[in-house]
Design a protein around this motif. Structure first.
Motif, PDB file in Angstrom:
ATOM      1  N   LEU A 259      -3.980  16.687  -4.465  1.00 39.88           N
ATOM      2  CA  LEU A 259      -4.268  17.267  -5.771  1.00 39.88           C
ATOM      3  C   LEU A 259      -3.068  17.119  -6.708  1.00 39.88           C
ATOM      4  O   LEU A 259      -3.213  16.727  -7.872  1.00 39.88           O
ATOM      5  CB  LEU A 259      -4.656  18.739  -5.631  1.00 39.88           C
ATOM      6  N   ALA A 260      -1.882  17.407  -6.207  1.00 38.43           N
ATOM      7  CA  ALA A 260      -0.670  17.278  -7.024  1.00 38.43           C
ATOM      8  C   ALA A 260      -0.484  15.826  -7.466  1.00 38.43           C
ATOM      9  O   ALA A 260      -0.107  15.565  -8.622  1.00 38.43           O
ATOM     10  CB  ALA A 260       0.553  17.765  -6.243  1.00 38.43           C
ATOM     11  N   GLU A 261      -0.771  14.880  -6.575  1.00 40.08           N
ATOM     12  CA  GLU A 261      -0.667  13.468  -6.941  1.00 40.08           C
ATOM     13  C   GLU A 261      -1.686  13.104  -8.020  1.00 40.08           C
ATOM     14  O   GLU A 261      -1.367  12.363  -8.948  1.00 40.08           O
ATOM     15  CB  GLU A 261      -0.852  12.584  -5.704  1.00 40.08           C
ATOM     16  N   CYS A 262      -2.888  13.640  -7.903  1.00 39.87           N
ATOM     17  CA  CYS A 262      -3.908  13.395  -8.938  1.00 39.87           C
ATOM     18  C   CYS A 262      -3.437  13.895 -10.295  1.00 39.87           C
ATOM     19  O   CYS A 262      -3.565  13.194 -11.306  1.00 39.87           O
ATOM     20  CB  CYS A 262      -5.221  14.079  -8.569  1.00 39.87           C
ATOM     21  N   VAL A 263      -2.889  15.084 -10.319  1.00 38.86           N
ATOM     22  CA  VAL A 263      -2.402  15.665 -11.578  1.00 38.86           C
ATOM     23  C   VAL A 263      -1.256  14.820 -12.130  1.00 38.86           C
ATOM     24  O   VAL A 263      -1.230  14.500 -13.330  1.00 38.86           O
ATOM     25  CB  VAL A 263      -1.974  17.135 -11.365  1.00 38.86           C
ATOM     26  N   THR A 264      -0.328  14.436 -11.280  1.00 35.77           N
ATOM     27  CA  THR A 264       0.805  13.612 -11.709  1.00 35.77           C
ATOM     28  C   THR A 264       0.324  12.289 -12.287  1.00 35.77           C
ATOM     29  O   THR A 264       0.769  11.877 -13.367  1.00 35.77           O
ATOM     30  CB  THR A 264       1.774  13.359 -10.535  1.00 35.77           C
ATOM     31  N   LEU A 265      -0.600  11.629 -11.590  1.00 32.63           N
ATOM     32  CA  LEU A 265      -1.106  10.342 -12.076  1.00 32.63           C
ATOM     33  C   LEU A 265      -1.863  10.507 -13.392  1.00 32.63           C
ATOM     34  O   LEU A 265      -1.715   9.699 -14.305  1.00 32.63           O
ATOM     35  CB  LEU A 265      -2.002   9.681 -11.030  1.00 32.63           C
ATOM     36  N   ARG A 266      -2.656  11.550 -13.478  1.00 36.47           N
ATOM     37  CA  ARG A 266      -3.403  11.792 -14.727  1.00 36.47           C
ATOM     38  C   ARG A 266      -2.436  12.014 -15.896  1.00 36.47           C
ATOM     39  O   ARG A 266      -2.647  11.499 -17.003  1.00 36.47           O
ATOM     40  CB  ARG A 266      -4.329  12.974 -14.571  1.00 36.47           C
ATOM     41  N   ASN A 267      -1.370  12.775 -15.656  1.00 36.78           N
ATOM     42  CA  ASN A 267      -0.357  13.011 -16.698  1.00 36.78           C
ATOM     43  C   ASN A 267       0.352  11.726 -17.095  1.00 36.78           C
ATOM     44  O   ASN A 267       0.841  11.615 -18.218  1.00 36.78           O
ATOM     45  CB  ASN A 267       0.653  14.064 -16.243  1.00 36.78           C
ATOM     46  N   ARG A 268       0.399  10.764 -16.183  1.00 38.72           N
ATOM     47  CA  ARG A 268       1.021   9.465 -16.476  1.00 38.72           C
ATOM     48  C   ARG A 268       0.028   8.500 -17.115  1.00 38.72           C
ATOM     49  O   ARG A 268       0.358   7.349 -17.362  1.00 38.72           O
ATOM     50  CB  ARG A 268       1.578   8.869 -15.193  1.00 38.72           C
ATOM     51  N   GLY A 269      -1.226   8.952 -17.317  1.00 44.87           N
ATOM     52  CA  GLY A 269      -2.233   8.110 -17.966  1.00 44.87           C
ATOM     53  C   GLY A 269      -3.083   7.304 -17.006  1.00 44.87           C
ATOM     54  O   GLY A 269      -3.852   6.439 -17.436  1.00 44.87           O
ATOM     55  N   VAL A 270      -2.954   7.550 -15.718  1.00 45.87           N
ATOM     56  CA  VAL A 270      -3.758   6.835 -14.726  1.00 45.87           C
ATOM     57  C   VAL A 270      -5.065   7.597 -14.544  1.00 45.87           C
ATOM     58  O   VAL A 270      -5.060   8.783 -14.252  1.00 45.87           O
ATOM     59  CB  VAL A 270      -3.008   6.727 -13.373  1.00 45.87           C
ATOM     60  N   ASN A 271      -6.179   6.905 -14.740  1.00 42.43           N
ATOM     61  CA  ASN A 271      -7.486   7.544 -14.614  1.00 42.43           C
ATOM     62  C   ASN A 271      -8.431   6.676 -13.806  1.00 42.43           C
ATOM     63  O   ASN A 271      -8.329   5.446 -13.817  1.00 42.43           O
ATOM     64  CB  ASN A 271      -8.117   7.767 -15.997  1.00 42.43           C
ATOM     65  N   TRP A 272      -9.359   7.310 -13.147  1.00 44.82           N
ATOM     66  CA  TRP A 272     -10.488   6.634 -12.521  1.00 44.82           C
ATOM     67  C   TRP A 272     -11.672   7.575 -12.645  1.00 44.82           C
ATOM     68  O   TRP A 272     -11.513   8.774 -12.787  1.00 44.82           O
ATOM     69  CB  TRP A 272     -10.212   6.251 -11.073  1.00 44.82           C
TER      70      TRP A 272
ATOM     71  N   ALA B   3      -6.032   1.515  -9.273  1.00 43.36           N
ATOM     72  CA  ALA B   3      -5.195   2.441 -10.040  1.00 43.36           C
ATOM     73  C   ALA B   3      -4.164   3.106  -9.137  1.00 43.36           C
ATOM     74  O   ALA B   3      -2.993   3.258  -9.514  1.00 43.36           O
ATOM     75  CB  ALA B   3      -6.064   3.492 -10.725  1.00 43.36           C
ATOM     76  N   ILE B   4      -4.588   3.479  -7.944  1.00 47.14           N
ATOM     77  CA  ILE B   4      -3.669   4.142  -7.003  1.00 47.14           C
ATOM     78  C   ILE B   4      -2.684   3.135  -6.421  1.00 47.14           C
ATOM     79  O   ILE B   4      -1.509   3.460  -6.218  1.00 47.14           O
ATOM     80  CB  ILE B   4      -4.474   4.871  -5.905  1.00 47.14           C
ATOM     81  N   LEU B   5      -3.130   1.907  -6.184  1.00 49.23           N
ATOM     82  CA  LEU B   5      -2.241   0.861  -5.663  1.00 49.23           C
ATOM     83  C   LEU B   5      -1.041   0.672  -6.578  1.00 49.23           C
ATOM     84  O   LEU B   5       0.103   0.584  -6.109  1.00 49.23           O
ATOM     85  CB  LEU B   5      -3.004  -0.461  -5.523  1.00 49.23           C
ATOM     86  N   ALA B   6      -1.289   0.651  -7.868  1.00 51.15           N
ATOM     87  CA  ALA B   6      -0.196   0.462  -8.832  1.00 51.15           C
ATOM     88  C   ALA B   6       0.788   1.628  -8.815  1.00 51.15           C
ATOM     89  O   ALA B   6       1.929   1.467  -9.230  1.00 51.15           O
ATOM     90  CB  ALA B   6      -0.772   0.287 -10.241  1.00 51.15           C
ATOM     91  N   GLU B   7       0.369   2.773  -8.298  1.00 46.45           N
ATOM     92  CA  GLU B   7       1.206   3.978  -8.287  1.00 46.45           C
ATOM     93  C   GLU B   7       1.463   4.482  -6.868  1.00 46.45           C
ATOM     94  O   GLU B   7       1.811   5.646  -6.684  1.00 46.45           O
ATOM     95  CB  GLU B   7       0.517   5.089  -9.094  1.00 46.45           C
ATOM     96  N   ARG B   8       1.281   3.623  -5.875  1.00 48.05           N
ATOM     97  CA  ARG B   8       1.342   4.094  -4.478  1.00 48.05           C
ATOM     98  C   ARG B   8       2.672   4.727  -4.093  1.00 48.05           C
ATOM     99  O   ARG B   8       2.726   5.550  -3.194  1.00 48.05           O
ATOM    100  CB  ARG B   8       0.941   2.991  -3.517  1.00 48.05           C
ATOM    101  N   GLU B   9       3.733   4.376  -4.788  1.00 45.48           N
ATOM    102  CA  GLU B   9       5.035   4.993  -4.507  1.00 45.48           C
ATOM    103  C   GLU B   9       5.019   6.481  -4.863  1.00 45.48           C
ATOM    104  O   GLU B   9       5.692   7.288  -4.235  1.00 45.48           O
ATOM    105  CB  GLU B   9       6.148   4.291  -5.301  1.00 45.48           C
ATOM    106  N   ASN B  10       4.233   6.824  -5.878  1.00 46.60           N
ATOM    107  CA  ASN B  10       4.149   8.211  -6.348  1.00 46.60           C
ATOM    108  C   ASN B  10       2.917   8.940  -5.817  1.00 46.60           C
ATOM    109  O   ASN B  10       2.708  10.100  -6.145  1.00 46.60           O
ATOM    110  CB  ASN B  10       4.081   8.245  -7.885  1.00 46.60           C
ATOM    111  N   ALA B  11       2.101   8.228  -5.036  1.00 47.25           N
ATOM    112  CA  ALA B  11       0.837   8.811  -4.578  1.00 47.25           C
ATOM    113  C   ALA B  11       0.537   8.396  -3.143  1.00 47.25           C
ATOM    114  O   ALA B  11      -0.513   7.827  -2.856  1.00 47.25           O
ATOM    115  CB  ALA B  11      -0.290   8.396  -5.520  1.00 47.25           C
ATOM    116  N   SER B  12       1.432   8.714  -2.244  1.00 49.64           N
ATOM    117  CA  SER B  12       1.277   8.250  -0.864  1.00 49.64           C
ATOM    118  C   SER B  12       0.069   8.862  -0.161  1.00 49.64           C
ATOM    119  O   SER B  12      -0.597   8.199   0.637  1.00 49.64           O
ATOM    120  CB  SER B  12       2.549   8.529  -0.063  1.00 49.64           C
ATOM    121  N   VAL B  13      -0.260  10.108  -0.462  1.00 53.77           N
ATOM    122  CA  VAL B  13      -1.420  10.746   0.183  1.00 53.77           C
ATOM    123  C   VAL B  13      -2.706  10.099  -0.327  1.00 53.77           C
ATOM    124  O   VAL B  13      -3.590   9.760   0.461  1.00 53.77           O
ATOM    125  CB  VAL B  13      -1.430  12.272  -0.064  1.00 53.77           C
TER     126      VAL B  13
END
Length: 172
Positions: free
Chosen positions: A59-72, A115-125
């Motif tokens: 959930l925290a990773e989802c919020v972080t990615l959304r705040n960075r403009g990553v959406n799916w 979308a997650i692949l591009a951010e996998r360093e910040n979204a390991s879960v």
């Protein structure tokens, strides 16, 4: 036994105080799909601390990615559980519309994976959840969506044989 009953009563009081049912209704209202809304109805508190930590990390990773403009998005999807279950039965088939809807689910899942692949360093879960999706699924989805029209009808170009048969029918 008394202790179990007492704990259940305490938990019920805690969830009432925390307005747990209202929280579930809020989540349900904001679910993008009907299957997501039904999934909310099956949610229950997690009593495994490790599982809770994983879920909160996701959930925290989802919020972080959304705040960075990553959406799916998974909007406009129908429940594919029955269709997917049928695919596990040897010799079973799906009608073209069911195949197309399943392809749309795969398309949106692969979009989320990208979308997650591009951010996998910040979204390991989150990456662990999607990393095993087959990479060639995009090609399969493309082949399916090029052969089935949005109405569920097979496109004339789905195969040379079909194109020939439909041409003959039109000539007659």
């Amino acid at each position: 036994m008394y202790l179990v009953v007492k704990l259940r009563k305490v938990n019920k009081q805690a969830f009432t105080t925390l307005e747990y049912q209202h929280l579930l209704e809020l989540i349900k209202r904001n679910a993008q799909t009907e299957p997501g809304q039904r999934r909310v109805e099956t949610l229950s508190p997690i009593d495994d601390v490790d599982q809770l930590r994983r879920e909160l990390s996701a959930l925290a990773e989802c919020v972080t990615l959304r705040n960075r403009g990553v959406n799916w998005h998974f909007s406009g999807l129908t429940d594919r559980a029955e269709a997917i279950a049928r695919l596990r039965v040897e010799g079973a088939s799906l009608d073209p519309l069911a195949i197309l809807q399943t392809a749309r689910l795969c398309e949106q899942a692969m979009s989320a994976r990208d979308a997650i692949l591009a951010e996998r360093e910040n979204a390991s879960v989150l990456w662990q959840l999607v990393e095993n999706l087959p990479r060639d699924l995009d090609r399969l989805v493309s082949r399916v969506t090029n052969k089935i029209l949005p109405s569920g009808e097979l496109d004339d170009r789905a195969s040379p044989e079909l194109a020939s048969i439909r041409h003959e029918i039109n000539v007659l």
